[in-house]
Write a protein that holds these residues in place. Sequence first.
Motif, PDB file in Angstrom:
ATOM      1  N   GLN A 101      38.706  78.679  -7.818  1.00  0.00           N
ATOM      2  CA  GLN A 101      40.120  78.335  -7.713  1.00  0.00           C
ATOM      3  C   GLN A 101      40.815  79.228  -6.693  1.00  0.00           C
ATOM      4  N   GLY A 102      40.425  80.490  -6.638  1.00  0.00           N
ATOM      5  CA  GLY A 102      41.002  81.396  -5.653  1.00  0.00           C
ATOM      6  C   GLY A 102      40.655  80.968  -4.238  1.00  0.00           C
ATOM      7  N   GLN A 103      39.416  80.504  -4.035  1.00  0.00           N
ATOM      8  CA  GLN A 103      39.009  80.034  -2.714  1.00  0.00           C
ATOM      9  C   GLN A 103      39.767  78.769  -2.330  1.00  0.00           C
ATOM     10  N   VAL A 104      39.930  77.854  -3.279  1.00  0.00           N
ATOM     11  CA  VAL A 104      40.680  76.625  -3.017  1.00  0.00           C
ATOM     12  C   VAL A 104      42.126  76.971  -2.689  1.00  0.00           C
ATOM     13  N   ARG A 105      42.716  77.867  -3.451  1.00  0.00           N
ATOM     14  CA  ARG A 105      44.101  78.290  -3.226  1.00  0.00           C
ATOM     15  C   ARG A 105      44.248  78.877  -1.830  1.00  0.00           C
ATOM     16  N   CYS A 106      43.301  79.711  -1.433  1.00  0.00           N
ATOM     17  CA  CYS A 106      43.327  80.335  -0.110  1.00  0.00           C
ATOM     18  C   CYS A 106      43.223  79.262   0.977  1.00  0.00           C
ATOM     19  N   GLY A 107      42.342  78.300   0.799  1.00  0.00           N
ATOM     20  CA  GLY A 107      42.187  77.211   1.760  1.00  0.00           C
ATOM     21  C   GLY A 107      43.457  76.381   1.899  1.00  0.00           C
ATOM     22  N   ILE A 108      44.075  76.081   0.777  1.00  0.00           N
ATOM     23  CA  ILE A 108      45.326  75.311   0.801  1.00  0.00           C
ATOM     24  C   ILE A 108      46.406  76.099   1.514  1.00  0.00           C
ATOM     25  N   MET A 109      46.479  77.404   1.254  1.00  0.00           N
ATOM     26  CA  MET A 109      47.482  78.234   1.931  1.00  0.00           C
ATOM     27  C   MET A 109      47.264  78.243   3.438  1.00  0.00           C
ATOM     28  N   LEU A 110      46.012  78.310   3.882  1.00  0.00           N
ATOM     29  CA  LEU A 110      45.725  78.299   5.314  1.00  0.00           C
ATOM     30  C   LEU A 110      46.171  76.986   5.961  1.00  0.00           C
ATOM     31  N   ILE A 111      45.889  75.881   5.284  1.00  0.00           N
ATOM     32  CA  ILE A 111      46.302  74.577   5.812  1.00  0.00           C
ATOM     33  C   ILE A 111      47.819  74.474   5.857  1.00  0.00           C
ATOM     34  N   LEU A 112      48.484  74.892   4.794  1.00  0.00           N
ATOM     35  CA  LEU A 112      49.944  74.839   4.763  1.00  0.00           C
ATOM     36  C   LEU A 112      50.552  75.740   5.833  1.00  0.00           C
ATOM     37  N   ARG A 113      49.983  76.935   6.029  1.00  0.00           N
ATOM     38  CA  ARG A 113      50.507  77.840   7.049  1.00  0.00           C
ATOM     39  C   ARG A 113      50.347  77.234   8.438  1.00  0.00           C
ATOM     40  N   TYR A 114      49.187  76.594   8.685  1.00  0.00           N
ATOM     41  CA  TYR A 114      48.976  75.931   9.968  1.00  0.00           C
ATOM     42  C   TYR A 114      50.030  74.847  10.188  1.00  0.00           C
ATOM     43  N   MET A 115      50.262  74.036   9.152  1.00  0.00           N
ATOM     44  CA  MET A 115      51.243  72.950   9.275  1.00  0.00           C
ATOM     45  C   MET A 115      52.649  73.503   9.493  1.00  0.00           C
ATOM     46  N   LEU A 116      52.995  74.562   8.777  1.00  0.00           N
ATOM     47  CA  LEU A 116      54.313  75.172   8.964  1.00  0.00           C
ATOM     48  C   LEU A 116      54.461  75.704  10.385  1.00  0.00           C
ATOM     49  N   LYS A 117      53.418  76.340  10.879  1.00  0.00           N
ATOM     50  CA  LYS A 117      53.450  76.893  12.238  1.00  0.00           C
ATOM     51  C   LYS A 117      53.623  75.772  13.266  1.00  0.00           C
ATOM     52  N   ARG A 118      52.866  74.707  13.099  1.00  0.00           N
ATOM     53  CA  ARG A 118      52.936  73.580  14.016  1.00  0.00           C
ATOM     54  C   ARG A 118      54.308  72.920  13.970  1.00  0.00           C
ATOM     55  N   TYR A 119      54.807  72.642  12.765  1.00  0.00           N
ATOM     56  CA  TYR A 119      56.134  72.031  12.632  1.00  0.00           C
ATOM     57  C   TYR A 119      57.217  72.944  13.197  1.00  0.00           C
ATOM     58  N   HIS A 120      57.115  74.236  12.926  1.00  0.00           N
ATOM     59  CA  HIS A 120      58.117  75.173  13.430  1.00  0.00           C
ATOM     60  C   HIS A 120      58.161  75.110  14.954  1.00  0.00           C
TER      61      HIS A 120
END
Length: 133
Positions: A49-68
Amino acid sequence: MMEVLLQTYYILLPIIATALVGWVGVLLKDQKKKEKDRDEIQKRKEAEQGQVRCGIMLILRYMLKRYHAEYMIQGKITYNQYKDWMDLYSAYESLGGNSIAVDWNNDIEDMEKCDSTEEMSPFESMVLQGIKQ
């Protein structure tokens, strides 16, 4: 006759007691092993679950960076884009987020909000230019 029964009783009692204690010991050992196995399974699940959480955070951070970046180039943000941003930012923040996302969010909050932009987003323009080349 009674003496024979008493002698049999005295002989069998330690054997039966030893067998019962041994049987209880085996049951306790099995129970302890099952608890240990259950704990190991739980630890593995938590690690996954920690690995999945980390993966989701990386994807969300990428999307936030791109949208920003896209919205900053655009110079303003539509209400639909703002809603998408807030959904992503809320999810990222609920997972623990980091300070750079707070800075990005402050930039977005300060932007002019409008109903639509006259032209397509810079990201769409870049993709179309890449396809034409």
